[in-house]
Design an enzyme around this catalytic site. Structure first.
Site, PDB file in Angstrom:
ATOM      1  N   LYS A 116       0.803  -1.222   0.000  1.00  0.00           N
ATOM      2  CA  LYS A 116       0.000   0.000   0.000  1.00  0.00           C
ATOM      3  C   LYS A 116       0.834   1.270   0.000  1.00  0.00           C
ATOM      4  CE  LYS A 116      -3.877  -1.845   2.493  1.00  0.00           C
ATOM      5  NZ  LYS A 116      -5.017  -1.392   3.267  1.00  0.00           N
ATOM      6  N   GLU A 198      -1.534   7.715   8.048  1.00  0.00           N
ATOM      7  CA  GLU A 198      -2.416   8.461   7.156  1.00  0.00           C
ATOM      8  C   GLU A 198      -3.292   9.355   8.025  1.00  0.00           C
ATOM      9  OE1 GLU A 198      -3.463   5.972   3.393  1.00  0.00           O
ATOM     10  OE2 GLU A 198      -5.298   6.243   4.486  1.00  0.00           O
ATOM     11  N   ARG A 289      -7.043  -7.603  -8.469  1.00  0.00           N
ATOM     12  CA  ARG A 289      -7.774  -8.865  -8.658  1.00  0.00           C
ATOM     13  C   ARG A 289      -9.234  -8.523  -8.941  1.00  0.00           C
ATOM     14  NH1 ARG A 289     -10.492  -8.317  -3.835  1.00  0.00           N
ATOM     15  NH2 ARG A 289      -9.219  -7.499  -2.144  1.00  0.00           N
TER      16      ARG A 289
HETATM   17  P1  ADP Z   1      -8.043  -2.909   3.726  1.00  0.00           P
HETATM   18  O1  ADP Z   1      -7.163  -3.216   2.568  1.00  0.00           O
HETATM   19  O2  ADP Z   1      -7.563  -3.489   5.010  1.00  0.00           O
HETATM   20  O3  ADP Z   1      -9.492  -3.178   3.458  1.00  0.00           O
HETATM   21  P2  ADP Z   1      -8.285  -0.075   3.059  1.00  0.00           P
HETATM   22  O4  ADP Z   1      -7.115   0.806   2.905  1.00  0.00           O
HETATM   23  O5  ADP Z   1      -8.962  -0.552   1.822  1.00  0.00           O
HETATM   24  O6  ADP Z   1      -7.890  -1.338   3.972  1.00  0.00           O
HETATM   25  O7  ADP Z   1      -9.368   0.634   3.977  1.00  0.00           O
HETATM   26  C1  ADP Z   1     -10.521  -0.052   4.407  1.00  0.00           C
HETATM   27  C2  ADP Z   1     -11.492   0.936   5.040  1.00  0.00           C
HETATM   28  O8  ADP Z   1     -10.889   1.589   6.162  1.00  0.00           O
HETATM   29  C3  ADP Z   1     -11.921   2.079   4.132  1.00  0.00           C
HETATM   30  O9  ADP Z   1     -12.972   1.718   3.287  1.00  0.00           O
HETATM   31  C4  ADP Z   1     -12.356   3.113   5.164  1.00  0.00           C
HETATM   32  O10 ADP Z   1     -13.609   2.803   5.713  1.00  0.00           O
HETATM   33  C5  ADP Z   1     -11.312   2.923   6.241  1.00  0.00           C
HETATM   34  N1  ADP Z   1     -10.164   3.832   6.028  1.00  0.00           N
HETATM   35  C6  ADP Z   1      -9.008   3.560   5.384  1.00  0.00           C
HETATM   36  N2  ADP Z   1      -8.193   4.638   5.385  1.00  0.00           N
HETATM   37  C7  ADP Z   1      -8.828   5.616   6.042  1.00  0.00           C
HETATM   38  C8  ADP Z   1      -8.521   6.995   6.390  1.00  0.00           C
HETATM   39  N3  ADP Z   1      -7.359   7.541   6.063  1.00  0.00           N
HETATM   40  N4  ADP Z   1      -9.458   7.690   7.069  1.00  0.00           N
HETATM   41  C9  ADP Z   1     -10.647   7.151   7.426  1.00  0.00           C
HETATM   42  N5  ADP Z   1     -10.997   5.884   7.134  1.00  0.00           N
HETATM   43  C10 ADP Z   1     -10.103   5.115   6.454  1.00  0.00           C
END
Ligand code: ADP
Length: 453
Positions: A116, A198, A289
């Site tokens: 990531k 982040e 994917r």
């Molecule tokens: P994973 O790969 O573990 O699913 P993601 O990066 O796709 O992680 O994030 C999953 C969820 O976490 C997002 O859809 C959102 O709800 C929350 N999230 C991720 N990053 C942030 C952020 N910077 N601020 C607020 N919520 C976040």
């Protein structure tokens, strides 16, 4: 076109892949663990090979076992589905070195985007807006970096997925302890403890863009999926299009997604995920994917993404351009029906499905590997079916979903079906104006459920 494809997966996605192969006139090989002998994908495939005991590490995640199964059955390609080996670039490379086509992106591109923190670097270079945060992994003075981003911050695992290894830090005093916890959690879940920081957006929506690229310079973006309804960062209801986007933002998001995948040399299908808040979108990650929620895009855009990914892997060019890919023909929902008990903190409820009545009728699709008499094993995720609905607009799609969920009857185990109906009936959901905290802030969880971090 391929002659025989080995499906390196189980459950509904293996069934989905086998169906697409059959329509293409391609033979299929299922692989299964000892716990999945009775699974529907095994019965549906032309051939089936047992690749090991129940724990995924000893079967579905055992690359050598999968590759041997491909060799002895004479398969010429491997479809990885989602989860398991699907985003493992080493596996994609191993397929290539044994003369098998991996149906997915080239390993070089998934290496760039799979991690990531490095995917964010690619995004920045491609002028795609990202959530403010550390440049790459946390290194050196984490306290200073967190202060510069501004609290609250989110610690995320670079190798993360499924919401694991994520920790909210609201003030400086908590940072060190949370960093250690997140790193340990990530190490345990992914074998890699690297983390990055982040900015925590306080009320984002999760909006993602499905793309397809043919590796010859052609790349298109489909209408977005909105996956804002989540529990503990895990998607529950997905829809397309998003009730929150304007055509202008949609176009900009699609362009950004295409820029990003082109910059990474990406080919085949994939998803670029964004958070969306106050009219701005921010890249978070790429899923290299086919995703669980791909059917809502299939419904709205009128495409078969599984067939498309097989054709692209076989070397065919994209069969259409952006204008066709971006068409929005109606509204679609997907409801993940999990073998879980929503009244008991969504605890997994594996066991025997005694009776099963599936919904049907116009605009209703059910993707499942379950049947009456099937026992849901306790070793894998709890998804037992996806109910996908399609209607001309959002209000009629909501009505259709409620009707379909009402017809669904699963006897013998608890499921999340009624919880979906509760979400759909909520006035805030119906209005379309909500964020990722929707199910906690609107009292949809029972009191036993720990609150989302
Ligand atoms: P994973 O790969 O573990 O699913 P993601 O990066 O796709 O992680 O994030 C999953 C969820 O976490 C997002 O859809 C959102 O709800 C929350 N999230 C991720 N990053 C942030 C952020 N910077 N601020 C607020 N919520 C976040």
């Amino acid at each position: 076109m391929f002659k025989k494809i080995l499906i390196a997966n189980r459950s509904e996605i293996a069934v989905r892949a086998i169906r697409a192969c059959r329509e293409l006139g391609v033979k299929t090989v299922a692989v299964y663990s000892e716990a999945d002998r009775e699974s529907r994908h095994v019965a549906l495939a032309d051939q089936a090979v047992c690749i090991g005991p129940a724990p995924a590490k000893l079967s579905y995640l055992d690359a050598e076992a999968v590759l041997s199964a491909a060799k002895i059955t004479g398969a010429d390609a491997v479809h990885p589905g989602y989860g398991f080996l699907s985003e493992n670039a080493d596996f994609a490379e191993a397929c290539r070195s044994r003369g098998l086509v991996f149906i997915g992106p080239p390993p070089e591109a998934s290496r760039k985007l799979g991690y990531k923190s490095s995917a964010k670097a690619v995004a920045l270079e491609a002028k795609v807006p990202v959530v403010p945060g550390t440049k790459g992994l946390v290194a050196g003075d984490a306290a200073r970096e967190a202060a510069a981003i501004g609290y609250p911050v989110l610690i995320k695992a670079a190798a993360g997925g499924g919401g694991k290894g994520m920790r909210v830090v609201r003030q400086a005093g908590e940072l060190a302890a949370q960093l250690a916890t997140a790193a340990n959690e990530a190490k345990a879940a992914f074998g890699d403890g690297a983390v990055y920081l982040e900015k925590l957006l306080d009320r984002p929506r999760h909006v993602e863009i499905q793309i397809a690229a043919d590796g010859r310079g052609g790349a298109v973006a489909f209408p977005e999926r909105d996956c804002t309804v989540q529990r503990r960062h895990q998607k529950l209801v997905e829809e397309s299009p998003s009730p929150a986007l304007t055509p202008e933002i949609r176009r900009r998001m699609q362009e950004a997604a295409v820029r990003l995948v082109k910059a990474a040399g990406y080919a085949n299908v994939g998803t670029v995920e964004f958070l969306f808040q106050d009219g701005q979108f921010y890249f978070i990650e790429v899923n290299a994917r086919l995703q669980v929620e791909h059917p809502v895009t299939e419904a709205v855009a009128g495409v078969d993404l599984m067939e498309l990914m097989i054709r692209l892997a076989a070397g065919e060019p994209l069969p259409f351009g952006q204008e066709r890919a971006g068409e929005i023909r109606g509204h679609s929902f997907e409801h993940r029906i999990n073998a879980e008990d929503p009244d008991n903190g969504f605890a997994p409820c594996p066991g025997r499905i005694e009776t099963l009545e599936l919904p049907g009728g116009a605009g209703v699709r059910v993707d499942t590997h379950a049947y009456a008499g099937y026992t849901v094993p306790s070793y894998y995720d709890s998804l037992i079916a996806k109910v996908i609905t399609f209607a001309p607009d959002r209000p009629s799609a909501i009505r259709r979903s409620l009707r379909a969920l009402g017809e669904l009857q699963v006897g013998g185990i608890k499921t999340t079906a009624a919880f979906h109906a509760k979400v759909l009936s909520h006035p805030v959901f119906q209005k379309g104006d909500f964020d990722t905290h929707f199910i906690e802030t609107h009292g949809l969880l029972d009191s036993k459920e720990p609150q989302n971090a």
